[in-house]
Structures are given as C-alpha cells and as structure tokens.
Motif scaffolding. Structure first.
Motif, PDB file in Angstrom:
ATOM      1  N   SER A 100       0.848  -1.188   0.000  1.00 43.67           N
ATOM      2  CA  SER A 100       0.000   0.000   0.000  1.00 43.67           C
ATOM      3  C   SER A 100       0.892   1.249   0.000  1.00 43.67           C
ATOM      4  N   ASN A 101       0.312   2.409  -0.273  1.00 41.87           N
ATOM      5  CA  ASN A 101       1.084   3.654  -0.239  1.00 41.87           C
ATOM      6  C   ASN A 101       1.679   3.894   1.143  1.00 41.87           C
ATOM      7  N   GLU A 102       0.913   3.545   2.175  1.00 39.16           N
ATOM      8  CA  GLU A 102       1.395   3.707   3.549  1.00 39.16           C
ATOM      9  C   GLU A 102       2.626   2.827   3.787  1.00 39.16           C
ATOM     10  N   ALA A 103       2.538   1.571   3.327  1.00 35.61           N
ATOM     11  CA  ALA A 103       3.668   0.646   3.491  1.00 35.61           C
ATOM     12  C   ALA A 103       4.870   1.108   2.669  1.00 35.61           C
ATOM     13  N   GLN A 104       4.607   1.621   1.466  1.00 37.59           N
ATOM     14  CA  GLN A 104       5.710   2.105   0.628  1.00 37.59           C
ATOM     15  C   GLN A 104       6.415   3.307   1.262  1.00 37.59           C
ATOM     16  N   ASN A 105       5.655   4.204   1.869  1.00 35.31           N
ATOM     17  CA  ASN A 105       6.266   5.353   2.544  1.00 35.31           C
ATOM     18  C   ASN A 105       7.136   4.913   3.712  1.00 35.31           C
ATOM     19  N   ALA A 106       6.683   3.883   4.436  1.00 42.55           N
ATOM     20  CA  ALA A 106       7.495   3.346   5.533  1.00 42.55           C
ATOM     21  C   ALA A 106       8.747   2.666   4.969  1.00 42.55           C
ATOM     22  N   PHE A 107       8.585   1.956   3.845  1.00 46.70           N
ATOM     23  CA  PHE A 107       9.723   1.267   3.232  1.00 46.70           C
ATOM     24  C   PHE A 107      10.742   2.273   2.714  1.00 46.70           C
ATOM     25  N   LEU A 108      10.255   3.412   2.264  1.00 48.65           N
ATOM     26  CA  LEU A 108      11.130   4.465   1.756  1.00 48.65           C
ATOM     27  C   LEU A 108      12.154   4.886   2.806  1.00 48.65           C
ATOM     28  N   LYS A 109      11.726   4.891   4.072  1.00 48.01           N
ATOM     29  CA  LYS A 109      12.646   5.263   5.161  1.00 48.01           C
ATOM     30  C   LYS A 109      13.797   4.270   5.276  1.00 48.01           C
ATOM     31  N   GLU A 112      16.239   5.196   2.519  1.00 44.13           N
ATOM     32  CA  GLU A 112      16.910   6.491   2.633  1.00 44.13           C
ATOM     33  C   GLU A 112      18.194   6.418   3.451  1.00 44.13           C
ATOM     34  N   GLU A 113      18.195   5.620   4.518  1.00 41.23           N
ATOM     35  CA  GLU A 113      19.377   5.551   5.379  1.00 41.23           C
ATOM     36  C   GLU A 113      19.678   4.113   5.796  1.00 41.23           C
ATOM     37  N   PRO A 114      19.958   3.240   4.827  1.00 38.45           N
ATOM     38  CA  PRO A 114      20.263   1.846   5.211  1.00 38.45           C
ATOM     39  C   PRO A 114      21.681   1.735   5.768  1.00 38.45           C
ATOM     40  N   PRO A 115      21.925   0.795   6.683  1.00 38.21           N
ATOM     41  CA  PRO A 115      23.295   0.564   7.145  1.00 38.21           C
ATOM     42  C   PRO A 115      24.174   0.128   5.972  1.00 38.21           C
ATOM     43  N   ALA A 116      25.453   0.458   6.044  1.00 34.72           N
ATOM     44  CA  ALA A 116      26.375   0.161   4.938  1.00 34.72           C
ATOM     45  C   ALA A 116      26.527  -1.338   4.694  1.00 34.72           C
ATOM     46  N   PRO A 132       7.507   6.874  -7.157  1.00 33.05           N
ATOM     47  CA  PRO A 132       8.701   7.351  -7.877  1.00 33.05           C
ATOM     48  C   PRO A 132       9.909   7.515  -6.956  1.00 33.05           C
ATOM     49  N   THR A 133       9.646   7.883  -5.703  1.00 36.47           N
ATOM     50  CA  THR A 133      10.750   8.066  -4.748  1.00 36.47           C
ATOM     51  C   THR A 133      11.427   6.734  -4.412  1.00 36.47           C
ATOM     52  N   ILE A 134      10.677   5.643  -4.462  1.00 26.83           N
ATOM     53  CA  ILE A 134      11.294   4.318  -4.258  1.00 26.83           C
ATOM     54  C   ILE A 134      12.110   3.959  -5.495  1.00 26.83           C
ATOM     55  N   ARG A 135      11.523   4.144  -6.678  1.00 27.03           N
ATOM     56  CA  ARG A 135      12.226   3.797  -7.917  1.00 27.03           C
ATOM     57  C   ARG A 135      13.531   4.582  -8.064  1.00 27.03           C
ATOM     58  N   SER A 136      13.541   5.807  -7.561  1.00 30.49           N
ATOM     59  CA  SER A 136      14.740   6.645  -7.717  1.00 30.49           C
ATOM     60  C   SER A 136      15.865   6.264  -6.765  1.00 30.49           C
ATOM     61  N   ARG A 137      15.553   5.434  -5.755  1.00 25.87           N
ATOM     62  CA  ARG A 137      16.565   5.086  -4.758  1.00 25.87           C
ATOM     63  C   ARG A 137      17.097   3.660  -4.894  1.00 25.87           C
ATOM     64  N   VAL A 138      16.753   3.010  -5.990  1.00 25.42           N
ATOM     65  CA  VAL A 138      17.203   1.635  -6.192  1.00 25.42           C
ATOM     66  C   VAL A 138      17.878   1.488  -7.544  1.00 25.42           C
ATOM     67  N   GLN A 139      18.794   0.554  -7.613  1.00 28.15           N
ATOM     68  CA  GLN A 139      19.355   0.155  -8.906  1.00 28.15           C
ATOM     69  C   GLN A 139      18.385  -0.870  -9.496  1.00 28.15           C
ATOM     70  N   GLN A 140      18.131  -0.815 -10.797  1.00 27.23           N
ATOM     71  CA  GLN A 140      17.160  -1.732 -11.397  1.00 27.23           C
ATOM     72  C   GLN A 140      17.824  -2.770 -12.281  1.00 27.23           C
TER      73      GLN A 140
END
Length: 198
Positions: A100-109, A112-116, A132-140
């Motif tokens: 859901s959009n709610e779950a995607q927003n939580a996943f976005l966090k 944004e700052e995953p451990p190395a 789009p913010t999820i797609r922009s933060r991943v390699q495809q």
C-alpha cells in the motif's frame, strides 16, 4: 541458473559492486524471486537453500508486504552485525508492487538511510504502482526471457525434447515459469492457471 546474457551481465556487475538497494523487475514467472535469492546468497557468502534460516536475512514473500513487515525490517537493521564482509545482512521483499502507499512510505525510510552492511532487494512484476521516490533510490535489473537454444541445452539432461519445447512455448522463455512447468510445481500460480486452462 540460466539467464539472458544482458540480465547475467547486470547481475554480475551488481554482485561485484553492490549498491544498498536493487529492484528486480520482470513479468510473472520470469524468475525474479530466484534471482533475488541468488544475489543475497552471493553477497552473504551462503547457500541459497540456507537463506530461509539465515539469522540476518528477512525474506518477505507469499503475501502483501505490511507495515508490520517493514517494522521487522527496521528492527533487523538496528542490530549490530559482526564480521568483516561488506554485506552482512539482507532484506528481500518480493512483489513490492503489492505494498500500500502507507507501506511504501514506511519502506522508503529503509531505503533512505540503510546501514552500509545491508542490501535491500525488491522484486516487482510492474513498477507503475511503486512510488517514484522508491524507484529513484534503487538500482534496477530487468529479467529478460532466454532464447530457445539455450534453454534446450540447459534442460536436455533432465527432460525430453518435447517436454522442453512445450514448456518453452508456455513460458515464453521465462525461466521461473519454465522450471516450474518442467518440475510439475503445482504451487506456482501460473502453473495452476495453465492446468485450469487445460
């Protein structure tokens, strides 16, 4: 694992120089889940068959990913992980487009700052339902179908030519579905649909 040469190259490149997040795309039956498991096992230095029981792997599959699943991933990422390998833990989220959009927003966090020392691997049959913010933060990485000659050579030791031809025709060269058809895996949703259509 048999893959299209372009998919194999992209996979090798990612494993050689992994980024923090990878989105594996392709239609149903393309083998995205198997590719995700392979990437995780290679980066963690473990066997694919041991991923389910691996203490530092969170594998979200066979369901719509919920807020609770994402909280579990957040907890996993807060833990310190011993060792010297560059990647020491993995989160695999299959069918990310079901969030859901709610779950995607939580996943976005998480993105944004995953451990190395962590890799996040998502699979999706379609990216149009991903933010789009999820797609922009991943390699495809896109899983492409494999040509008939390669699949015939790959499977000929275990299956008859007629079986391989039929499975190739039904799967259109997508390895996940082709493997499921040949092995008679009735749990695969597309195999179930094929059986019903017959």
């Amino acid at each position: 694992m048999l893959l299209h040469s372009a998919t194999q190259k992209a996979l090798n490149d990612f494993i050689a120089q992994p980024s923090h997040a990878l989105l594996i795309t392709g239609p149903e039956g393309s083998g995205k889940g198997s590719v995700a498991q392979f990437v995780a096992s290679e980066l963690l230095g473990t066997d694919v068959s041991k991923l389910d029981a691996h203490p530092r792997v969170l594998w979200l599959h066979d369901q719509a990913i919920s807020i609770e699943d994402i909280r579990a991933a957040q907890k996993l990422m807060q833990l310190k992980v011993p060792g010297s390998k560059a990647i020491r833990r993995a989160v695999i989220a299959e069918q990310a487009q079901t969030m859901s959009n709610e779950a995607q927003n939580a996943f976005l966090k998480l993105l944004e700052e995953p451990p190395a020392d962590t890799v996040i691997i998502l699979t999706a049959s379609s990216t149009e339902h991903l933010l789009p913010t999820i797609r922009s933060r991943v390699q495809q990485l896109h899983v492409r179908p494999v040509d008939k000659a390669s699949t015939t050579q790959y499977f000929e030791k275990d299956y008859q030519p007629g079986e391989i031809d039929k499975a190739y025709y039904l799967s259109e060269g997508y390895m996940g579905l082709m493997q499921a058809i040949l092995s008679g895996d009735a749990s695969h949703p597309l195999v179930e649909q094929i059986q019903r259509a017959k």
